[in-house]
Design an enzyme around this catalytic site. Structure first.
Site, PDB file in Angstrom:
ATOM      1  CG  ASP A 554     -31.715  -4.171   0.405  1.00 28.97           C
ATOM      2  OD1 ASP A 554     -31.203  -4.296   0.711  1.00 28.97           O
ATOM      3  OD2 ASP A 554     -32.021  -3.084  -0.562  1.00 28.97           O
ATOM      4  CD  GLU A 783     -26.565  -3.337  -6.791  1.00 30.53           C
ATOM      5  OE1 GLU A 783     -26.504  -2.651  -7.706  1.00 30.53           O
ATOM      6  OE2 GLU A 783     -26.739  -3.065  -5.875  1.00 30.53           O
TER       7      GLU A 783
END
Ligand SMILES: *[C@@H]1O[C@H](CO)[C@@H](O)[C@H](O)[C@H]1NC(C)=O
Ligand SMILES: *[C@@H]1O[C@H](CO)[C@@H](O)[C@H](O)[C@H]1NC(C)=O
Ligand SMILES: *[C@@H]1O[C@H](CO)[C@@H](O)[C@H](O)[C@H]1NC(C)=O
Length: 813
Positions: A554, A783
């Protein structure tokens, strides 16, 4: 493409008409004819253009033209028909049918609800702030055991399936609640709601079976897949204080919680003053003729004193003689048998005891595994897609997707590049399951050879996605990680793959060719041998560095000013790697591998790689593009013009120039190394290894951070609202790939093998130790992990690729 095709048509058509016209004798009529011809020609061109445009518009949602890979589904998948295929719920069972009968569990503490407290549990929500939950044993096929730590309560949920009959057999779930601290005696009451619902457009029915006293004894019904079925509820331990039911119409699976909440009411119990929260009974709306509508939703509630335990039995009408019900002792026996099988297989495959891991570490590894395989879902619906030829988003064709998910709470749906990592673990456990998953994903390929990046199928999945992320653009890629899975399967069980699954692999091959071709043509750079991720926003002034969502990384900093001169080193390495795997697959399938070998050699040629991506200034691999480091987010000085104007905008204080983006040292710089493209005797390998261990760059006691501490964008927000994501935190998938590369280079003869081995050992230990410590502290796998203290960050539980910790422990690469 548009241009070349219409150009081709124009001259041919024109000549034909002009020639024809020239043979006419009279000038006048020639002129008239010529005009007519030109008109005809224009009409034809317009028609051709519209036809062609229509063709281009439909390409995005036209399936790839070759035999489908998923050939069996529904009941034919026998042992995979029923499953905990609603990963976004704490517990929900469904079948692998497009429109399924679904079931699910909810619970709440009545005293909390009465005081307006938020204690209603259904979907896995981070906002529920549970201390811990997850499958600690699950084999993806026959059973699962889950624990949920909810405040002062421990809730156990286990299920086991039993084959029989012609419609997928029976299963029983046992749900128990006990105090976490056994010294605490009075914990009051809890209410459990178990429901079944028919998905939109299912054919079938559902009804409540009411016993004496108009009390619910179960639910029953019929669907095409299941035939006749019946649910019944059985208290096992404890006292039931209240028992009520609801039968009604729910507007959709995304709204079942709302349906329940609207139908709870306070009622006094017979012969007492105590008021309780009960379900509203028969709430079937009437149609225009005053008749009751058919229900699609049936729920039953039991309220009981804690501790309490009950069972839900699902029984298929097609099991003829059921000598023993799957309940009580029989349930224990069936479950224990599967647990033993699971534990034996776990050690046989991953060998963690043999490697000397202690019991708590093995428990953690089992949990990491079970949470991944237990989060496999079955989704059905159509995604929303858009191509450069469509003005607005259009629906993809309706399709099923059997896939694991990255996170049950935050990302309970399929993600393309995550799935390639999941596949490493799943294929180690059960090749059939993994090939089934791969088949579903590759059936989602369109006529262009594209597979959407994020699959949001069905109302329940859609309800969890912010609007801006729903539409998938067919110009956008995502790393082709399924090549990792395929290579891993070839490395570890080639003969099994070829003996048992040759036909499937052969059917998969044309789709892989198309996929490769799609990457190799749509993502090329401006210069030969270069590649560029599409989808960066070159116009935004809100982002410090325009995101590259397509790369999977990202907000990892790239060239500050996206343009066509950009070349991305990670993408180039992915394609080089993919070409190598394609060559190998072509060989084992007896197709010509020449083109792929050539491309693989060309892209892996270290001289060319170094010419395009080695920055001699920083002595590291890097992206190239129009770039300046002099960017900052600032409050605009001019008065705010509109309410939607951002509080912060990007200010560039130096003109960007074409150069290596070598100030952003991090994961992207490592790609030639982590995809094992650097030659083992290259001095650049030595440099990469040296850089790996520098703590001012990527090295931490908890794993490798994503972006060097020295990088100008290290830990920088991308907008005022977007905290750093791939700008510092430690990600387990890339750490896994790094270990895999270190393992490769330490086992490949060369001057740096010993150095690689040493780093391998330390990095492996650091990651395992920190993930265990964080699990001990927080009850979750995360995560990503903070690079200063190793703390878990982002969404949780995240047992997608973070579960690779198991593969790191088992040293399976
Ligand atoms: C839940 O499971 C734990 C661990 O197996 C066990 O100690 C506890 O008694 C169980 N509680 C219930 C209510 O089943
Ligand atoms: C990939 O694309 C390049 C041109 O950019 C071409 O030369 C090469 O043959 C292609 N490889 C394959 C396997 O199609
Ligand atoms: C986790 O906690 C247990 C007990 O609380 C302890 O025995 C174990 O050593 C801890 N493990 C790690 C890796 O911190």
């Amino acid at each position: 493409m548009v241009k070349s095709k219409s150009h081709e048509r124009t001259p041919k058509a024109k000549n034909k008409h002009l020639n024809h016209a020239c043979h006419k004798k009279e000038a006048e009529s020639t002129k008239m004819n010529l005009m007519n011809s030109v008109l005809t020609l224009i009409c034809m061109l317009v028609a051709a253009w519209f036809g062609y445009k229509g063709y281009l518009e439909t390409r995005v949602n036209t399936p790839f033209d070759s035999e489908k890979l998923v050939s069996i589904n529904g009941l034919d998948t026998a042992d995979r028909y029923w499953g905990s295929y609603r990963p976004g719920l704490y517990f929900g069972m469904k079948t692998r049918d497009p429109q399924s009968l679904v079931s699910g569990l909810m619970w709440y503490r009545p005293h909390n609800l009465r005081q307006g407290g938020e204690s209603f549990r259904h979907w896995c929500e981070q906002g529920d702030k549970l201390d811990k939950y997850g499958w600690f044993e699950h084999d993806g096929k026959t059973f699962g055991i889950q624990q949920v730590y909810d405040g002062d309560l421990l809730i156990n949920i286990s299920y086991v399936k039993k084959p029989g009959g012609r419609h997928g057999g029976d299963w029983t779930a046992r749900i128990g609640v006990s105090p976490r601290n056994s010294k605490i005696k009075d914990l009051g009451e809890i209410s459990f709601i178990f429901y079944s619902a028919l998905e939109d457009k299912s054919t079938g029915n559902i009804k409540a079976s009411l016993g004496a006293d108009n009390r619910l004894s179960g639910m029953e019904g019929y669907t095409d897949g299941l035939g006749a079925y019946r649910f019944s509820m059985n208290p096992i331990k404890g006292t039931v204080e209240e028992h009520s039911f609801l039968i009604t119409v729910t507007p959709g699976l995304n709204l079942v919680k709302e349906t329940i909440l609207q139908n709870l009411r306070l009622a006094s119990q017979k012969g007492s003053n105590i008021k309780r929260i009960v379900l509203g009974g028969d709430q079937l709306p009437l149609d225009s003729e005053g008749k009751k509508t058919d229900p699609n939703f049936c729920a039953t509630q039991v309220t009981a004193k804690i501790p309490f335990e009950f069972e839900v039995l699902f029984e298929s009408g097609s099991v003829p003689l059921r000598k023993e019900k799957l309940t009580g002792k029989n349930f224990d026996i069936a479950l224990n048998e599967q647990r033993k099988r699971f534990n034996d297989k776990f050690e046989r495959i991953f060998k963690l005891k043999e490697k000397g891991f202690k019991e708590d570490a093995i428990e953690y590894a089992k949990l990491a595994f079970s949470n991944l395989i237990g989060s496999i879902g079955y989704f059905y619906g159509s995604a929303q897609v858009q191509s450069v030829y469509t003005k607005s988003p259009v629906p993809y064709w309706k399709a099923p997707l059997y896939t694991a998910v990255p996170s049950r709470s935050f990302f309970p749906r399929g993600f393309l590049w995550d799935e390639g990592f999941h596949g490493l673990i799943i294929s180690t456990w059960d090749l059939d399951i993994e090939l089934d998953i791969i088949s579903h994903w590759f059936d989602l390929m369109n006529s262009e050879g594209w597979i959407p990046r994020e699959m949001i199928l069905g109302s329940e999945a859609l309800a969890k996605v912010p609007e801006e992320f729903v539409t998938q653009l067919s110009s956008n890629a995502n790393p082709p990680t399924f090549f990792l899975t395929l290579e891993y399967i070839l490395n570890t069980r080639e003969s099994e793959l070829l003996d048992r699954h040759y036909k499937l692999l052969d059917k998969l091959y044309p789709r892989l060719q198309a996929w490769f071709e799609w990457f190799n043509t749509t993502q090329v750079g401006d210069m030969p041998g270069t590649y560029r991720w599409r989808g960066r926003d070159s116009l935004t002034n809100r982002e410090l560095n325009p995101k590259t969502l397509t790369s999977g990384l990202d907000d990892y900093p790239r060239a500050s000013h996206p343009n066509i001169d950009e070349r991305h080193v990670d993408l180039r390495c992915w394609i080089a790697f993919a070409a190598g795997v394609m060559a190998r697959l072509a060989n084992v399938l007896h197709h010509s591998s020449e083109k792929y070998s050539e491309t693989s050699h060309y892209l892996k040629d270290n001289n060319l790689l170094n010419n395009l991506h080695w920055s001699s200034a920083s002595q590291s691999y890097a992206d190239y593009g129009l770039h300046t480091d002099k960017v900052e987010l600032k409050r605009p000085t001019a008065p705010i013009r509109s309410p939607t104007a951002p509080d912060f905008i990007r200010v560039v204080s130096e003109d960007p120039v074409l150069r290596y983006v070598d100030s952003s040292f991090g994961y992207v710089s490592l790609f030639p190394f982590i995809l094992q493209i650097i030659d083992p005797d290259s001095p650049h390998l030595d440099k990469v290894l040296q850089d790996l261990t520098k703590s001012e760059l990527l090295w931490t006691k908890f794993g490798l951070r994503s972006l060097a501490k020295t990088s100008p964008l290290y830990l920088k927000y991308n907008t005022e609202h977007d905290p750093p994501y791939w700008r510092g935190p430690i990600w387990i998938n890339i750490n896994y790939l790094t270990l895999r590369a270190l393992n490769y280079y330490s086992n490949t003869p060369g001057p740096y093998a010993v150095k690689a081995k040493k780093i391998y050992k330390e990095l492996r230990e650091n990651i395992i130790k920190n993930m265990l410590t964080q699990y001990n502290k927080t009850g979750f796998t995360w995560e990503n992990y903070g690079d200063s203290n190793g703390e878990g960050k982002g969404s949780h539980p995240f047992n997608g690729w973070s579960s690779l910790v198991l593969m790191i422990m088992a040293e399976l690469y």
